[in-house]
Design an enzyme around this catalytic site. Structure first.
Site, PDB file in Angstrom:
ATOM      1  N   ASN A  13       0.862  -1.185   0.000  1.00  0.00           N
ATOM      2  CA  ASN A  13       0.000   0.000   0.000  1.00  0.00           C
ATOM      3  C   ASN A  13       0.900   1.238   0.000  1.00  0.00           C
ATOM      4  O   ASN A  13       1.479   1.582   1.029  1.00  0.00           O
ATOM      5  CB  ASN A  13      -0.903  -0.028   1.244  1.00  0.00           C
ATOM      6  CG  ASN A  13      -1.771   1.215   1.342  1.00  0.00           C
ATOM      7  OD1 ASN A  13      -1.796   2.053   0.439  1.00  0.00           O
ATOM      8  ND2 ASN A  13      -2.491   1.329   2.442  1.00  0.00           N
ATOM      9  N   TRP A  14       0.997   1.856  -1.150  1.00  0.00           N
ATOM     10  CA  TRP A  14       1.917   3.003  -1.281  1.00  0.00           C
ATOM     11  C   TRP A  14       1.339   4.298  -0.703  1.00  0.00           C
ATOM     12  O   TRP A  14       2.028   5.308  -0.663  1.00  0.00           O
ATOM     13  CB  TRP A  14       2.264   3.230  -2.762  1.00  0.00           C
ATOM     14  CG  TRP A  14       3.157   2.189  -3.354  1.00  0.00           C
ATOM     15  CD1 TRP A  14       3.758   1.138  -2.704  1.00  0.00           C
ATOM     16  CD2 TRP A  14       3.602   2.098  -4.724  1.00  0.00           C
ATOM     17  NE1 TRP A  14       4.528   0.398  -3.576  1.00  0.00           N
ATOM     18  CE2 TRP A  14       4.446   0.972  -4.819  1.00  0.00           C
ATOM     19  CE3 TRP A  14       3.356   2.851  -5.870  1.00  0.00           C
ATOM     20  CZ2 TRP A  14       5.053   0.593  -6.022  1.00  0.00           C
ATOM     21  CZ3 TRP A  14       3.956   2.469  -7.074  1.00  0.00           C
ATOM     22  CH2 TRP A  14       4.798   1.359  -7.138  1.00  0.00           C
ATOM     23  N   LYS A  15       0.080   4.243  -0.313  1.00  0.00           N
ATOM     24  CA  LYS A  15      -0.556   5.436   0.271  1.00  0.00           C
ATOM     25  C   LYS A  15      -0.309   6.653  -0.631  1.00  0.00           C
ATOM     26  O   LYS A  15      -0.343   6.529  -1.850  1.00  0.00           O
ATOM     27  CB  LYS A  15      -0.062   5.637   1.705  1.00  0.00           C
ATOM     28  CG  LYS A  15      -0.251   4.352   2.538  1.00  0.00           C
ATOM     29  CD  LYS A  15      -0.020   4.493   4.007  1.00  0.00           C
ATOM     30  CE  LYS A  15      -0.294   3.156   4.695  1.00  0.00           C
ATOM     31  NZ  LYS A  15      -0.176   3.191   6.138  1.00  0.00           N
ATOM     32  N   HIS A  97      -9.740   1.052   4.739  1.00  0.00           N
ATOM     33  CA  HIS A  97      -8.452   1.253   5.395  1.00  0.00           C
ATOM     34  C   HIS A  97      -8.644   2.257   6.537  1.00  0.00           C
ATOM     35  O   HIS A  97      -9.411   3.213   6.416  1.00  0.00           O
ATOM     36  CB  HIS A  97      -7.415   1.782   4.394  1.00  0.00           C
ATOM     37  CG  HIS A  97      -6.032   1.748   4.978  1.00  0.00           C
ATOM     38  ND1 HIS A  97      -5.576   2.731   5.835  1.00  0.00           N
ATOM     39  CD2 HIS A  97      -5.019   0.858   4.859  1.00  0.00           C
ATOM     40  CE1 HIS A  97      -4.336   2.423   6.209  1.00  0.00           C
ATOM     41  NE2 HIS A  97      -3.981   1.289   5.633  1.00  0.00           N
ATOM     42  N   GLY A 171       2.439   2.510  10.840  1.00  0.00           N
ATOM     43  CA  GLY A 171       3.358   3.636  10.682  1.00  0.00           C
ATOM     44  C   GLY A 171       4.032   4.057  11.977  1.00  0.00           C
ATOM     45  O   GLY A 171       4.651   5.117  12.040  1.00  0.00           O
ATOM     46  N   SER A 211       3.470  -1.849  10.457  1.00  0.00           N
ATOM     47  CA  SER A 211       4.918  -1.827  10.700  1.00  0.00           C
ATOM     48  C   SER A 211       5.606  -3.160  10.376  1.00  0.00           C
ATOM     49  O   SER A 211       6.532  -3.582  11.071  1.00  0.00           O
ATOM     50  CB  SER A 211       5.223  -1.403  12.141  1.00  0.00           C
ATOM     51  OG  SER A 211       4.768  -0.082  12.370  1.00  0.00           O
TER      52      SER A 211
HETATM   53  P1  13P Z   1       2.947   0.569   7.700  1.00  0.00           P
HETATM   54  O1  13P Z   1       3.512  -0.708   7.155  1.00  0.00           O
HETATM   55  O2  13P Z   1       3.658   1.798   7.206  1.00  0.00           O
HETATM   56  O3  13P Z   1       2.815   0.516   9.199  1.00  0.00           O
HETATM   57  O4  13P Z   1       1.454   0.707   7.120  1.00  0.00           O
HETATM   58  C1  13P Z   1       0.587  -0.356   7.235  1.00  0.00           C
HETATM   59  C2  13P Z   1      -0.622  -0.073   6.435  1.00  0.00           C
HETATM   60  O5  13P Z   1      -1.408   0.800   6.765  1.00  0.00           O
HETATM   61  C3  13P Z   1      -0.831  -0.842   5.204  1.00  0.00           C
HETATM   62  O6  13P Z   1      -2.106  -0.632   4.689  1.00  0.00           O
END
Ligand code: 13P
Length: 252
Positions: A13-15, A97, A171, A211
């Site tokens: 998930n590159w957000k 999400h 995160g 994470s």
């Molecule tokens: P992180 O791996 O940066 O904690 O994010 C997890 C996430 O929200 C995946 O959708």
């Protein structure tokens, strides 16, 4: 890996990261990584879909959108429909999400509508559930997970995949321990047995997100009800992402 184990699935998930050049470079390095012991799906932000779709052409890596509007078209500024996602090469979409639930006040019912819309276009919804730190501390984790899952699944027992993403682990660098993750995954699978049936529940892949990194992935995936990962930050680095995916193939 036991022969009966569900084939792992890893999503990246590159957000709201990357521009087209970054996406192109990522795909080149990533695809040079060779055969992998898991199914893989990338979830880039909307402006990158065309670039990533072209870069992934001919590969086995899937493509998904990060969100979907329940309607096919109309006056919904800033939103993207299932029709548009399919037209952009997607076969997957994230629904619910926690960043959408929090930043955009998405309710359980809206998540259900999104899952319904995804299924209408033949997209597989990757439905995300997870509790906040405060909910965990108040002993409400299972109650929250059950509410979120039941709401989403009134969409019907069709194709979907589930991700457990405890919000306190996203995160933050604070991963759920393998035991905590397994407990939540086993709880979710138990609900699926009740809501679907034993065989369908056993076949469902439940991903863990929060994470995940190359150091903690192998221990997490060793747990029986963890079937892969939804990776945020570490999915932006192709080498780290590859390392996480490869850890799904070890027998640890
Ligand atoms: P992180 O791996 O940066 O904690 O994010 C997890 C996430 O929200 C995946 O959708």
């Amino acid at each position: 890996m036991s022969p009966n184990r569900r084939r792992p699935l890893v999503g990246g998930n590159w957000k709201m990261h990357f521009v087209r050049d970054d996406a192109q470079r990522f795909c080149e390095t990533f695809l040079a990584g060779g055969a992998l012991p898991a199914d893989v799906v990338l979830f880039p932000s909307f402006p990158l879909l065309a670039t990533v779709a072209a870069a992934l052409e001919g590969s086995e890596v899937g493509l998904g959108g990060q969100d979907i509007h329940p309607d096919e078209k109309g006056a919904h500024t800033g939103d993207v429909s299932g029709l548009q996602l399919v037209d952009s090469g997607c076969t997957w979409v994230l629904c619910g999400h926690s960043e959408r639930r929090q930043d955009h006040d998405e309710s359980d019912d809206l998540v259900r509508q999104k899952a319904v819309a995804a299924l209408r276009y033949g997209l597989t919804p990757l439905i995300c559930v997870g509790e906040t730190q405060a909910e965990r501390q108040a002993g409400r984790t299972f109650e929250v997970l059950e509410r979120q899952l039941r709401a989403a699944l009134t969409a019907g027992p069709a194709t979907f995949t589930l991700a457990y993403e405890p919000i306190w682990a996203i995160g933050t660098g604070e991963t759920a321990t393998p035991e905590i993750a397994q407990e939540a995954h086993a709880f979710l699978r138990g609900l699926l047995v009740e809501m679907l049936d034993e065989n369908a529940a056993e076949a469902k892949r439940i991903l863990y997100g929060g994470s995940v990194n190359p150091q903690n992935a192998a221990e997490l995936i060793s747990k029986p009800d963890l079937d892969g990962f939804l990776v945020g930050g570490a999915s932006l680095d192709p080498e780290k992402f590859l390392a996480i995916i490869r850890s799904c193939g070890s027998d640890s």
